[in-house]
Design an enzyme around this catalytic site. Sequence first.
Site, PDB file in Angstrom:
ATOM      1  N   LYS A  87      43.502  52.679  39.546  1.00  0.00           N
ATOM      2  CA  LYS A  87      44.402  52.480  40.685  1.00  0.00           C
ATOM      3  C   LYS A  87      45.722  53.206  40.411  1.00  0.00           C
ATOM      4  O   LYS A  87      46.370  52.981  39.387  1.00  0.00           O
ATOM      5  CB  LYS A  87      44.630  50.974  40.842  1.00  0.00           C
ATOM      6  CG  LYS A  87      44.975  50.517  42.219  1.00  0.00           C
ATOM      7  CD  LYS A  87      44.895  49.004  42.278  1.00  0.00           C
ATOM      8  CE  LYS A  87      45.381  48.464  43.583  1.00  0.00           C
ATOM      9  NZ  LYS A  87      45.525  47.004  43.529  1.00  0.00           N
TER      10      LYS A  87
HETATM   11  C1  E4P Z   1      45.707  45.415  46.627  1.00  0.00           C
HETATM   12  O1  E4P Z   1      45.061  46.106  45.903  1.00  0.00           O
HETATM   13  C2  E4P Z   1      46.837  44.594  46.204  1.00  0.00           C
HETATM   14  O2  E4P Z   1      46.560  44.087  44.928  1.00  0.00           O
HETATM   15  C3  E4P Z   1      47.056  43.414  47.092  1.00  0.00           C
HETATM   16  O3  E4P Z   1      46.151  43.324  48.138  1.00  0.00           O
HETATM   17  C4  E4P Z   1      48.486  43.172  47.449  1.00  0.00           C
HETATM   18  O4  E4P Z   1      48.560  42.005  48.218  1.00  0.00           O
HETATM   19  P1  E4P Z   1      49.930  41.221  48.479  1.00  0.00           P
HETATM   20  O5  E4P Z   1      50.697  41.964  49.496  1.00  0.00           O
HETATM   21  O6  E4P Z   1      49.489  39.874  48.973  1.00  0.00           O
HETATM   22  O7  E4P Z   1      50.634  41.166  47.144  1.00  0.00           O
END
Ligand code: E4P
Length: 218
Positions: A87
């Site tokens: 990522k």
């Molecule tokens: C995605 O890969 C992120 O980890 C995640 O969905 C972020 O979500 P949040 O906005 O609830 O922190």
Amino acid sequence: MKFFVDTAKLEEIKKAEAYGILDGVTTNPSLMAKVGIKGRPNILKHYKAICDIVGDNVSAEVISTDYKGIMKEAHELAEIDTKIVVKVPMIPEGVKAIKTLSDEGIRTNCTLVFSAGQALLAAKAGASYVSPFIGRIDDISSDGMKLIRELVVIFENYDFETEILAASIRHPMHIVDCALVGADVVTCPLSVIEQAFNHPLTDIGLRNFLADHEAGQK
Ligand code: E4P
């Protein structure tokens, strides 16, 4: 549509996997910090533990923000297991790294995507997934689903193989709306997946069926 669970907690991942609907896991540095894992060797071990639970698609995020650092971390992460998807944040150095990693055959998930232009750049660079954060867009009184709709059209127009991974999911209607417009993946907290199971008429219907069965046995 693929379902990923958005957590670094092993117990939650095991629970989601046991439902039989899980296609992958996404983590991020905040979720890893919540689990309280300290030090690089332990972080890498934790990713391995996640890979041992699920069939594929474990997104592990780099911390570096420069090309060289991102590449070094990406190689280290990709070596943990073939299930790892690296990522990488949506920044110029990240997009450069996505291009190289894609050429090397390493899968990537471009994270922190908030506009169609950003997603288009990540797709051009060869990202396996782009992660538009729809909940965070909604949080600032804008329309997260509009971005998903735009990406579905853009990626279809040009036959991009990049998958749309709808992230920052806040409630079951986000899941349904993503399915309606054709997002490839939703990544949700376990609590939201579990909310999606619920309907009061299911509860009432089941209670009545079981009561009628009991009464019939007397
Ligand atoms: C995605 O890969 C992120 O980890 C995640 O969905 C972020 O979500 P949040 O906005 O609830 O922190």
